[in-house]
Design a protein around this motif. Sequence first.
Motif, PDB file in Angstrom:
ATOM      1  N   UNK A  14       0.833  -1.206   0.000  1.00  0.00           N
ATOM      2  CA  UNK A  14       0.000   0.000   0.000  1.00  0.00           C
ATOM      3  C   UNK A  14       0.865   1.252   0.000  1.00  0.00           C
ATOM      4  N   UNK A  15       0.298   2.338  -0.537  1.00  0.00           N
ATOM      5  CA  UNK A  15       0.987   3.621  -0.518  1.00  0.00           C
ATOM      6  C   UNK A  15      -0.036   4.742  -0.355  1.00  0.00           C
ATOM      7  N   UNK A  16       0.396   5.823   0.280  1.00  0.00           N
ATOM      8  CA  UNK A  16      -0.465   6.987   0.494  1.00  0.00           C
ATOM      9  C   UNK A  16       0.424   8.212   0.641  1.00  0.00           C
ATOM     10  N   UNK A  17      -0.086   9.373   0.220  1.00  0.00           N
ATOM     11  CA  UNK A  17       0.727  10.575   0.337  1.00  0.00           C
ATOM     12  C   UNK A  17       0.028  11.812  -0.178  1.00  0.00           C
ATOM     13  N   UNK A  18       0.789  12.899  -0.233  1.00  0.00           N
ATOM     14  CA  UNK A  18       0.307  14.196  -0.689  1.00  0.00           C
ATOM     15  C   UNK A  18       1.061  14.610  -1.947  1.00  0.00           C
ATOM     16  N   UNK A  19       0.409  15.476  -2.727  1.00  0.00           N
ATOM     17  CA  UNK A  19       1.061  15.994  -3.921  1.00  0.00           C
ATOM     18  C   UNK A  19       0.516  17.379  -4.242  1.00  0.00           C
ATOM     19  N   UNK A  20       1.252  18.086  -5.055  1.00  0.00           N
ATOM     20  CA  UNK A  20       0.791  19.350  -5.612  1.00  0.00           C
ATOM     21  C   UNK A  20       0.550  19.133  -7.096  1.00  0.00           C
ATOM     22  N   UNK A  21      -0.307  19.934  -7.685  1.00  0.00           N
ATOM     23  CA  UNK A  21      -0.656  19.708  -9.086  1.00  0.00           C
ATOM     24  C   UNK A  21      -0.819  21.024  -9.819  1.00  0.00           C
ATOM     25  N   UNK A  22      -0.438  21.018 -11.069  1.00  0.00           N
ATOM     26  CA  UNK A  22      -0.717  22.146 -11.960  1.00  0.00           C
ATOM     27  C   UNK A  22      -1.744  21.672 -12.984  1.00  0.00           C
ATOM     28  N   UNK A  23      -2.884  22.344 -13.004  1.00  0.00           N
ATOM     29  CA  UNK A  23      -3.998  21.951 -13.862  1.00  0.00           C
ATOM     30  C   UNK A  23      -4.243  23.048 -14.890  1.00  0.00           C
ATOM     31  N   UNK A  24      -4.377  22.681 -16.148  1.00  0.00           N
ATOM     32  CA  UNK A  24      -4.654  23.679 -17.183  1.00  0.00           C
ATOM     33  C   UNK A  24      -5.647  23.094 -18.177  1.00  0.00           C
ATOM     34  N   UNK A  25      -6.609  23.916 -18.542  1.00  0.00           N
ATOM     35  CA  UNK A  25      -7.661  23.472 -19.442  1.00  0.00           C
ATOM     36  C   UNK A  25      -7.186  23.378 -20.872  1.00  0.00           C
ATOM     37  N   UNK A  26      -7.850  22.526 -21.635  1.00  0.00           N
ATOM     38  CA  UNK A  26      -7.601  22.432 -23.081  1.00  0.00           C
ATOM     39  C   UNK A  26      -8.895  22.022 -23.751  1.00  0.00           C
ATOM     40  N   UNK A  28       2.988  16.119  -8.769  1.00  0.00           N
ATOM     41  CA  UNK A  28       4.281  15.751  -8.213  1.00  0.00           C
ATOM     42  C   UNK A  28       4.182  15.726  -6.703  1.00  0.00           C
ATOM     43  N   UNK A  29       4.676  14.653  -6.076  1.00  0.00           N
ATOM     44  CA  UNK A  29       4.523  14.583  -4.632  1.00  0.00           C
ATOM     45  C   UNK A  29       5.347  13.503  -3.976  1.00  0.00           C
ATOM     46  N   UNK A  30       5.022  13.277  -2.724  1.00  0.00           N
ATOM     47  CA  UNK A  30       5.743  12.358  -1.850  1.00  0.00           C
ATOM     48  C   UNK A  30       4.772  11.319  -1.320  1.00  0.00           C
ATOM     49  N   UNK A  31       5.165  10.044  -1.399  1.00  0.00           N
ATOM     50  CA  UNK A  31       4.324   8.951  -0.935  1.00  0.00           C
ATOM     51  C   UNK A  31       5.048   8.149   0.140  1.00  0.00           C
TER      52      UNK A  31
END
Length: 287
Positions: free
Chosen positions: A45-57, A270-273
């Motif tokens: 099992x794995x769990x964690x936090x991440x940040x994301x850059x979201x852009x529409x297309x 992109x994040x850490x698990x």
Amino acid sequence: MKSLVLATMGLALGATATLAADLPSRRAPPVYVPPALPAFSWTGFEAGLHSAYTFGSNNSVRTTGRGSLIGRPAYLGTYKDGSSYVGAGVGYNYQFTPGSGVVIGASVDADYVYLHKNAFDVAGAGGFQTLSQYHQRLDVLGTANGKVGYAFDHFLLYGTGGFAFGDPGLGGSFLTNGRVIATGGNNGQLKGGYDFGGGAEYAIPQDSFLNKFSIEHYIGLDKLLGNYTTTLKVEYIHYNLGSQSVALGGIGGNGGYTLNYRTEGNQIRGGLLYSFLSAPAPVVARY
């Protein structure tokens, strides 16, 4: 006399053998081979936090008149907008052969994206002019995906895809020449779609010096978590939540409008698990 000689020779040979047995061995000592470490496995099992850059297309707003074309807003084409916020995810992986081999898995991720966009358009005919305002937002984006990849020991490459969900809020309003809202409408609801993409993960070895600089080491979280492996993750997905419509009443004697919105875009995570992996038993070394 013969018996005496033979007995004497036997005693001499026995004494020689005894002395030889007491002498140190001239054979080289066995070479020590340390126990082999267990092959690394991504199973667990794995769990964690991440940040994301979201852009529409391919996000678009199309207007369809339901009557007279007087004052009908023009078509607004594709636009893009981006934001970067926080998200979290959990998942499970299974590796068929420890070390290097095929890995399959599943994960659920959710992000707070706050993707907002406003657009304005002026249109008119026959002396009648309208100012139209459109708004489109996406506050939450989530995915529930399957995963297939190949592990090169501590490095994992994979493709992913599955179900995407979000809460696109869509709407528009039309203003008369005096900038007074004449009519408006909104459509905001949880909506499902699909997504696909790929990513990579790197599991930091337990004896790596990088673990000494980790946040969990300084705050003592490593002792609470017990046996775990820290992994770094980067992932790209393309999501499509489909189309929605908003009906607006007529103004200036026409029959009204229907706004058709499309919600589609991309996300880079992109994040850490923290991975609680199960490795096979170590191989016992033999001489």
